[in-house]
Design an enzyme around this catalytic site. Structure first.
Site, short mmCIF file in Angstrom:
data_model
loop_
_atom_site.label_atom_id
_atom_site.label_comp_id
_atom_site.label_asym_id
_atom_site.label_seq_id
_atom_site.Cartn_x
_atom_site.Cartn_y
_atom_site.Cartn_z
N ASN A 1 0.73 -1.17 0.00
CA ASN A 1 -0.08 -0.19 0.21
C ASN A 1 1.04 1.31 -0.06
O ASN A 1 1.72 1.53 1.05
CB ASN A 1 -0.77 -0.02 1.13
CG ASN A 1 -1.73 1.31 1.35
OD1 ASN A 1 -2.77 1.42 0.75
ND2 ASN A 1 -1.45 2.09 2.55
N GLU A 2 0.84 1.88 -1.05
CA GLU A 2 1.27 3.31 -1.19
C GLU A 2 2.93 3.53 -1.08
O GLU A 2 3.48 4.51 -1.08
CB GLU A 2 0.99 4.15 -0.04
CG GLU A 2 -0.60 4.49 -0.40
CD GLU A 2 -1.38 5.43 0.51
OE1 GLU A 2 -0.63 6.12 1.64
OE2 GLU A 2 -2.51 5.87 0.50
N GLU B 1 -8.82 4.31 -2.77
CA GLU B 1 -9.10 5.02 -1.51
C GLU B 1 -9.42 6.29 -1.53
O GLU B 1 -8.88 7.12 -2.14
CB GLU B 1 -7.67 4.97 -0.52
CG GLU B 1 -7.39 3.88 0.21
CD GLU B 1 -6.40 4.12 1.11
OE1 GLU B 1 -5.93 5.14 1.59
OE2 GLU B 1 -5.53 2.99 1.44
#
Ligand code: NAG
Ligand code: NAG
Ligand code: NAG
Ligand code: NAG
Length: 490
Positions: A63-64, A159
């Site tokens: 994630n990210e 998101e």
């Protein structure tokens, strides 16, 4: 965490698809032999454990972390080295293992990421947030968040979110009287996102007057209610834009094929992006999600001088709410001070051939003229498909509510409560005026309402309460309360 067997089995059964991240997020990770050995064991174990679950839709490396390197979150000076480490960990190891063990599902190295574009750029794209490729994450706490044209249109928004406070009922359990003030130390302490408490007030302040009740506890409750309205309206606006954008390309953007708001549930009693409070109580957002994510959605918006309505159909078969032909979209113009619509338009609608199609457009000034409404400030538009009692209904506020003219104290009241089945109660509401954000609570009794936080345009409406614990008619009657926006103001 990788979730439990029960979680995945329930998802399989309910038809919920899971975007399964491996457990790497918002950090730089080492690539020494010991660490790589450990993650090889972990990833192999989880894929073998979970791959038989049809609910797993996609494996995602992290994630990210692609974005963190691309945008240099950590002020690294040796970009080459960190990029090489990134490729070693997520591509040469995790992707290799995943593709070897499970050929049935796509693997994406990061989220947000740009798919093939990221691969062509050597696995760390210059801008993983590019709206033309893959997915994006979107957060902006300064934006006018009830306005659709303040949002970008990506291919997939994996998101996005806004914060709100949980109910007073839940906060009360972990606080004392001195804490019941929006600017208290308690409220600061519970807020774990920088300027979050201020940001919520800034955003809702674009649309609503702030609470000023002289009773500090009531004022605190009013702030809670308004932050929930702001969260619900903002995420409604953003999600409907994404769903409206799924069948078209305009100015090079569109074909938006996914929207996953952050986040589902809380881990304690605190302000957060969640739509479910600690303990399971629904925030206003969760009620709104039932509408903005429903398979059939009527989504109206004002584009400059034009009111447009898009019908979104994300189901393969026509059903109870939408027939193959002979459907009617009704648009009603109400003056804020009157429960009788000034005018009703009826437009025939066939089941659309694409997921999102425009089914109505008209000059909004001309519509007001037809309805004999004196100005945009005086009126509100209400929409429904086929039947006023359908779940497929929506509304548009033509101006911010703090500049609307003619809004009255509607005196929404609970006029009857009856038991329908064990655990199931019907509540009759009455109102004397058009009433935004009608909000029911059953203080101390866990459960959910059939709808909540809605715009009430009819003098009476029936709402069902589904109790999640044993209760009785008298206890529920005592526990129930209802409010709406104008109750915040003198
Ligand atoms: C990176 O540098 C900026 C500017 O000097 C600073 O504001 C920021 O806190 C630093 N970030 C980290 C993670 O050290
Ligand atoms: C990953 O797969 C590629 C292509 O099959 C191969 O060249 C590479 O050596 C593999 N990496 C590891 C760490 O096994
Ligand atoms: C919309 O309608 C009004 C009133 O009929 C008219 O004055 C205006 O020019 C129209 N605007 C557009 C963009 O068509
Ligand atoms: C709501 O009640 C107040 C107080 O009784 C009254 O002044 C007001 O007119 C009522 N609102 C409407 C829309 O009838």
């Amino acid at each position: 965490i990788y979730e439990s067997e029960t979680f995945y089995s329930l998802a399989d059964e309910l038809g919920i698809l899971i975007w399964q991240d491996f457990m790497f997020a918002c950090a730089l990770y080492p690539v020494d032999d010991y660490f790589l050995d450990s993650i090889q064991t972990e990833v192999t174990h989880q894929i073998l454990r979970l791959q038989a679950h049809p609910s797993i839709a996609v494996w995602s490396g992290n994630n990210e972390n692609e974005g963190a390197i691309a945008n240099n979150w950590y002020n690294i000076t040796d970009f080459k080295r960190y990029k090489a480490d990134y490729v070693t960990l997520y591509i040469d190891n995790i992707m290799n293992i995943t593709q070897k063990l499970d050929r049935t599902r796509p693997f994406i190295p990061s989220s947000p990421s740009n798919g093939i574009e990221t691969q062509q750029e050597g696995w760390v794209a210059k801008q993983p947030q590019d709206i033309h490729f893959g997915d994006i994450h979107h957060y902006d706490y300064g934006t006018k968040s009830w306005e659709w044209n303040h949002y970008q249109i990506p291919r997939f928004c994996s998101e996005y979110g806004f914060e709100a406070w949980p109910s007073f009922e839940n906060l009360e359990k972990v606080s004392v009287k001195e804490d019941w003030n929006y600017n208290s130390e308690f409220c600061d302490h519970r807020q774990h996102h920088g300027d979050g408490n201020k940001q919520m007030v800034t955003q809702l302040g674009y649309y609503l007057n702030l609470p000023s009740n002289p009773d500090p506890v009531q004022q605190f409750k009013d702030y809670i209610y308004l932050t929930q309205i702001n969260q619900a309206m903002s995420i409604k606006t953003e999600t409907e834009l994404f769903r409206r954008s799924q069948s078209t390309v305009v100015n090079g953007v569109g074909m938006t094929m996914g929207a996953l708001y952050w986040q589902l549930q809380d881990i304690w009693q605190a302000p957060s992006w969640a739509s479910l409070e600690y303990g399971g109580k629904w925030k206003m957002l969760h009620y709104y999600a039932r509408h903005f994510f429903s398979p059939v959605l009527v989504s109206p918006y004002i584009d400059g001088a034009v009111l447009k309505v898009v019908l979104v159909v994300d189901t393969l078969s026509s059903g109870r709410v939408l027939q193959k032909s002979g459907n009617t979209l009704y648009i009603q113009c109400y003056s804020w001070d009157n429960l009788k619509p000034l005018y009703t338009w009826a437009q025939k609608v066939d089941a659309p051939k694409v997921a999102a199609s425009q089914i109505f457009q008209a000059n909004v000034t001309a519509m007001l003229k037809t309805a004999k409404c004196s100005s945009l400030q005086h009126c509100v538009f209400f929409f429904f498909l086929n039947d006023v009692h359908t779940e497929v209904r929506n509304w548009v506020f033509p101006v911010t509510l703090k500049t609307a003219v003619g809004m009255k104290k509607p005196n929404v009241t609970i006029s009857a409560v009856t038991q329908k089945k064990p655990q199931t109660y019907q509540i009759k509401l009455t109102t004397a005026a058009v009433s935004p954000f009608v909000w029911l609570e059953a203080n101390g009794i866990l459960g959910r309402f059939s709808d909540n936080g809605f715009l009430m345009v009819q003098s009476t409406t029936n709402i069902v309460f589904y109790a999640w614990e044993t209760t009785d008619l008298n206890s529920l009657k005592k526990a129930l309360s209802v409010r709406s926006l104008m109750d915040v103001y003198k």
